[in-house]
Design an enzyme around this catalytic site. Structure first.
Site, PDB file in Angstrom:
ATOM      1  N   ASN A   8      45.851  -3.253  20.984  1.00  0.00           N
ATOM      2  CA  ASN A   8      45.940  -2.514  22.241  1.00  0.00           C
ATOM      3  C   ASN A   8      47.111  -3.106  23.016  1.00  0.00           C
ATOM      4  O   ASN A   8      46.991  -4.174  23.617  1.00  0.00           O
ATOM      5  CB  ASN A   8      44.607  -2.662  22.996  1.00  0.00           C
ATOM      6  CG  ASN A   8      44.573  -1.841  24.266  1.00  0.00           C
ATOM      7  OD1 ASN A   8      45.603  -1.325  24.720  1.00  0.00           O
ATOM      8  ND2 ASN A   8      43.402  -1.717  24.856  1.00  0.00           N
ATOM      9  N   ARG A  86      45.699   1.630  19.847  1.00  0.00           N
ATOM     10  CA  ARG A  86      45.413   2.464  20.995  1.00  0.00           C
ATOM     11  C   ARG A  86      46.726   3.076  21.487  1.00  0.00           C
ATOM     12  O   ARG A  86      47.685   2.357  21.782  1.00  0.00           O
ATOM     13  CB  ARG A  86      44.803   1.635  22.120  1.00  0.00           C
ATOM     14  CG  ARG A  86      44.556   2.490  23.329  1.00  0.00           C
ATOM     15  CD  ARG A  86      44.197   1.687  24.530  1.00  0.00           C
ATOM     16  NE  ARG A  86      43.941   2.600  25.639  1.00  0.00           N
ATOM     17  CZ  ARG A  86      44.046   2.245  26.908  1.00  0.00           C
ATOM     18  NH1 ARG A  86      44.398   1.019  27.227  1.00  0.00           N
ATOM     19  NH2 ARG A  86      43.795   3.113  27.857  1.00  0.00           N
ATOM     20  N   HIS A 175      40.827   7.797  28.783  1.00  0.00           N
ATOM     21  CA  HIS A 175      39.610   7.003  28.508  1.00  0.00           C
ATOM     22  C   HIS A 175      38.782   7.635  27.392  1.00  0.00           C
ATOM     23  O   HIS A 175      37.562   7.460  27.332  1.00  0.00           O
ATOM     24  CB  HIS A 175      38.709   6.887  29.766  1.00  0.00           C
ATOM     25  CG  HIS A 175      39.259   6.005  30.845  1.00  0.00           C
ATOM     26  ND1 HIS A 175      39.126   6.284  32.177  1.00  0.00           N
ATOM     27  CD2 HIS A 175      39.946   4.838  30.786  1.00  0.00           C
ATOM     28  CE1 HIS A 175      39.692   5.337  32.902  1.00  0.00           C
ATOM     29  NE2 HIS A 175      40.211   4.443  32.069  1.00  0.00           N
ATOM     30  N   GLY A 205      40.806   1.469  36.185  1.00  0.00           N
ATOM     31  CA  GLY A 205      40.978   2.910  36.088  1.00  0.00           C
ATOM     32  C   GLY A 205      39.582   3.513  36.064  1.00  0.00           C
ATOM     33  O   GLY A 205      38.632   2.853  35.666  1.00  0.00           O
ATOM     34  N   ARG A 234      44.891   3.338  42.286  1.00  0.00           N
ATOM     35  CA  ARG A 234      45.243   4.770  42.256  1.00  0.00           C
ATOM     36  C   ARG A 234      44.208   5.553  43.045  1.00  0.00           C
ATOM     37  O   ARG A 234      43.019   5.269  42.963  1.00  0.00           O
ATOM     38  CB  ARG A 234      45.262   5.280  40.808  1.00  0.00           C
ATOM     39  CG  ARG A 234      46.393   4.748  39.973  1.00  0.00           C
ATOM     40  CD  ARG A 234      46.177   5.049  38.487  1.00  0.00           C
ATOM     41  NE  ARG A 234      45.556   3.939  37.807  1.00  0.00           N
ATOM     42  CZ  ARG A 234      45.060   3.992  36.566  1.00  0.00           C
ATOM     43  NH1 ARG A 234      45.112   5.113  35.876  1.00  0.00           N
ATOM     44  NH2 ARG A 234      44.506   2.939  36.022  1.00  0.00           N
ATOM     45  N   ASP A 274      40.173  -4.815  43.834  1.00  0.00           N
ATOM     46  CA  ASP A 274      39.015  -5.330  43.099  1.00  0.00           C
ATOM     47  C   ASP A 274      37.748  -4.981  43.868  1.00  0.00           C
ATOM     48  O   ASP A 274      37.567  -5.417  45.005  1.00  0.00           O
ATOM     49  CB  ASP A 274      39.132  -6.854  42.920  1.00  0.00           C
ATOM     50  CG  ASP A 274      38.092  -7.392  41.953  1.00  0.00           C
ATOM     51  OD1 ASP A 274      36.898  -7.033  42.086  1.00  0.00           O
ATOM     52  OD2 ASP A 274      38.473  -8.170  41.067  1.00  0.00           O
ATOM     53  N   GLU A 325      29.150  -1.061  34.778  1.00  0.00           N
ATOM     54  CA  GLU A 325      28.238  -1.951  34.056  1.00  0.00           C
ATOM     55  C   GLU A 325      27.683  -3.055  34.944  1.00  0.00           C
ATOM     56  O   GLU A 325      26.594  -3.567  34.688  1.00  0.00           O
ATOM     57  CB  GLU A 325      28.975  -2.595  32.868  1.00  0.00           C
ATOM     58  CG  GLU A 325      29.352  -1.605  31.770  1.00  0.00           C
ATOM     59  CD  GLU A 325      30.313  -2.204  30.763  1.00  0.00           C
ATOM     60  OE1 GLU A 325      30.283  -3.429  30.538  1.00  0.00           O
ATOM     61  OE2 GLU A 325      31.120  -1.427  30.197  1.00  0.00           O
ATOM     62  N   GLU A 376      35.933   0.186  23.563  1.00  0.00           N
ATOM     63  CA  GLU A 376      37.005   1.046  23.057  1.00  0.00           C
ATOM     64  C   GLU A 376      37.563   0.522  21.736  1.00  0.00           C
ATOM     65  O   GLU A 376      37.900   1.299  20.847  1.00  0.00           O
ATOM     66  CB  GLU A 376      38.116   1.148  24.115  1.00  0.00           C
ATOM     67  CG  GLU A 376      37.647   1.924  25.334  1.00  0.00           C
ATOM     68  CD  GLU A 376      38.519   1.728  26.575  1.00  0.00           C
ATOM     69  OE1 GLU A 376      38.378   0.680  27.223  1.00  0.00           O
ATOM     70  OE2 GLU A 376      39.318   2.608  26.885  1.00  0.00           O
TER      71      GLU A 376
HETATM   72  P1  ADP Z   1      39.926  -2.064  33.113  1.00  0.00           P
HETATM   73  O1  ADP Z   1      39.909  -0.657  33.627  1.00  0.00           O
HETATM   74  O2  ADP Z   1      41.168  -2.802  33.474  1.00  0.00           O
HETATM   75  O3  ADP Z   1      39.499  -2.207  31.681  1.00  0.00           O
HETATM   76  P2  ADP Z   1      37.322  -3.095  33.808  1.00  0.00           P
HETATM   77  O4  ADP Z   1      36.577  -2.006  33.142  1.00  0.00           O
HETATM   78  O5  ADP Z   1      37.170  -4.469  33.285  1.00  0.00           O
HETATM   79  O6  ADP Z   1      38.849  -2.793  33.998  1.00  0.00           O
HETATM   80  O7  ADP Z   1      36.869  -3.084  35.339  1.00  0.00           O
HETATM   81  C1  ADP Z   1      37.436  -3.977  36.240  1.00  0.00           C
HETATM   82  C2  ADP Z   1      36.814  -3.749  37.607  1.00  0.00           C
HETATM   83  O8  ADP Z   1      35.402  -4.019  37.513  1.00  0.00           O
HETATM   84  C3  ADP Z   1      37.368  -4.670  38.671  1.00  0.00           C
HETATM   85  O9  ADP Z   1      37.982  -3.906  39.678  1.00  0.00           O
HETATM   86  C4  ADP Z   1      36.161  -5.352  39.252  1.00  0.00           C
HETATM   87  O10 ADP Z   1      36.173  -5.213  40.635  1.00  0.00           O
HETATM   88  C5  ADP Z   1      34.983  -4.567  38.736  1.00  0.00           C
HETATM   89  N1  ADP Z   1      33.841  -5.450  38.553  1.00  0.00           N
HETATM   90  C6  ADP Z   1      33.630  -6.373  37.596  1.00  0.00           C
HETATM   91  N2  ADP Z   1      32.463  -7.023  37.804  1.00  0.00           N
HETATM   92  C7  ADP Z   1      31.916  -6.481  38.934  1.00  0.00           C
HETATM   93  C8  ADP Z   1      30.720  -6.696  39.700  1.00  0.00           C
HETATM   94  N3  ADP Z   1      29.832  -7.614  39.328  1.00  0.00           N
HETATM   95  N4  ADP Z   1      30.529  -5.944  40.785  1.00  0.00           N
HETATM   96  C9  ADP Z   1      31.418  -5.025  41.153  1.00  0.00           C
HETATM   97  N5  ADP Z   1      32.539  -4.767  40.502  1.00  0.00           N
HETATM   98  C10 ADP Z   1      32.797  -5.472  39.398  1.00  0.00           C
END
Ligand code: ADP
Length: 389
Positions: A8, A86, A175, A205, A234, A274, A325, A376
């Site tokens: 990836n 990917r 996705h 995303g 975004r 975040d 998740e 993925e």
């Molecule tokens: P990507 O799209 O880069 O693969 P991820 O699926 O790992 O990203 O998601 C990252 C986001 O998940 C981050 O913005 C983070 O804020 C959020 N995140 C991770 N753990 C938690 C949590 N316990 N509570 C809320 N948000 C979370």
């Protein structure tokens, strides 16, 4: 034919995973960062091995050479039967994964104008892997391909049809490997292969997808990954008139690119992309953060409602990716007051620590709500084996 290497490639990073597909076991995985910078690094994990090494990584070919050297030094043996890549944008041509040859490589290159941030690194990864493993089949798996089943009513933008056709302007969706993987796991968990599902992929995303009998029938990202839900940086849906307004007031394409890709979404509204920061600030009474959460959740709920209508019913709602998740609070806000649609959470199940796929609605709920961790890379590996096998 059982060992698969999945790559990836990002613009400055390369994630890899080596799997034995007999039992879908991960043999090794790792990440190279800061490709193209003065000094890069690799973190490699395999069994008990967990090493991080700094090294110059001028380009993707050097990154792959570092991967092979790291495998040679720390194991396991790196002799993949197939490499899965990917690739973000498959345009209208690639409606399914494909074995890469020169023609496919050129076509992916040609699609770079639709995904200037994403397709070029994917292509660099493919070129590097074809150089490093010249006798091994390379399979490209496109983020857009799962959505090729969308009906025209869902994929067509209502603009001048000739302009749309000439420039490839339609909804492709992204996705795809995640939506496909997650919807398959959910359908299996529910024991209903024909299930009507809404999948909410909420990460940095974010996109929503309506899935009927294993096929995407609608999704929130469009021509590019900018449309739809509110994301980390975004903003998702935006009146195109806003872009005209900003252009007429002096912003050019590069300004808008920076605004839409980096200074929008949660980052634009609060200063942090975040969601953990935004939740913490809202918890401390920060009104800006609370308002941003309101925008985020409002958008998700709108898509749930729309997709319920498109599907003509719902057999399951599925949360996945970083936010989906891991955040009981966001899940609770998304589903608040939707009992009349058969959607409800069991508060204890929603907040319980859990790793695997799980149901978080009460027993006997009209519409089960699930959390399914996405994977993925595994989905790409499955496609690679199927195609090369
Ligand atoms: P990507 O799209 O880069 O693969 P991820 O699926 O790992 O990203 O998601 C990252 C986001 O998940 C981050 O913005 C983070 O804020 C959020 N995140 C991770 N753990 C938690 C949590 N316990 N509570 C809320 N948000 C979370």
């Amino acid at each position: 034919m059982s060992v698969v290497l999945v790559l990836n490639s990002g613009s400055s990073s390369l994630k890899y995973r080596l799997l034995d597909m007999v039992d879908e076991r991960v043999l090794a995985h790792g990440l190279i960062e800061r490709i193209g910078a003065g000094q890069g690094s690799i973190r490699h994990r395999a069994g008990h091995v967990d090493v991080t090494v700094a090294a110059p990584v001028p380009d993707h070919a050097a990154a792959l050479a570092l991967v092979t050297a790291t495998f040679a030094e720390h194991g396991p043996e790196l002799t993949p039967a197939v490499v899965g890549h990917r690739v973000v944008h498959g345009g209208s041509r690639f409606r399914a994964p494909v074995v890469v040859d020169d023609d496919v490589e050129a076509a992916i290159d040609g699609l770079s104008s639709l995904a200037p941030l994403h397709n070029p690194p994917g292509l660099l990864g493919i070129r590097a892997a074809r150089g490093a493993f010249p006798d091994v089949a390379q399979v490209a798996v496109f983020d857009t391909a799962f959505h090729a089943t969308m009906p025209a009513a869902a994929s067509t933008y209502a603009i001048d049809a000739d302009v749309a056709a000439r420039f490839g302007v339609r909804r492709y969706g992204f996705h795809g490997s995640s939506h496909e993987y997650v919807s398959q796991v959910a359908a299996r968990l529910l024991g209903r292969p024909e299930a009507k599902l809404v999948v909410l992929h909420l990460g940095n995303g974010a996109s929503a997808c309506a899935v009927a009998a294993g096929r995407s029938i609608a999704t929130s990202m469009g021509l590019t990954p900018l449309e739809g839900l509110v994301m980390g940086t975004r903003g998702g849906d935006l009146d195109p008139g806003a872009l005209l307004h900003l252009m007429r007031n002096g912003m050019d394409a590069d300004d808008l690119d920076a605004l839409l890709n980096r200074r929008s979404g949660l980052a634009g509204l609060t200063g942090s992309g975040d969601l953990r920061d935004v939740l913490a600030a809202a918890g401390d009474g920060d009104e800006r953060a609370e308002a941003a959460l309101g925008v985020y959740v409002h958008r998700v709920r709108g898509y749930v409602g729309a997709y319920l209508a498109h599907l003509g019913g719902l057999d399951g709602l599925v949360f996945t990716a970083g936010v989906g998740e891991n955040s009981p609070e966001v899940r609770a806000r998304v589903l608040a007051g939707l009992g009349h649609l058969g959607l409800a959470l069991d508060p204890a199940r929603n907040t319980a620590a859990g790793q695997g796929p799980r149901v978080i609605s009460p027993d006997g709920a009209a519409v089960p709500v699930l959390v399914v961790p996405t994977d993925e890379e595994l989905q790409i590996a499955r496609h690679a084996v199927t195609l090369a096998g």
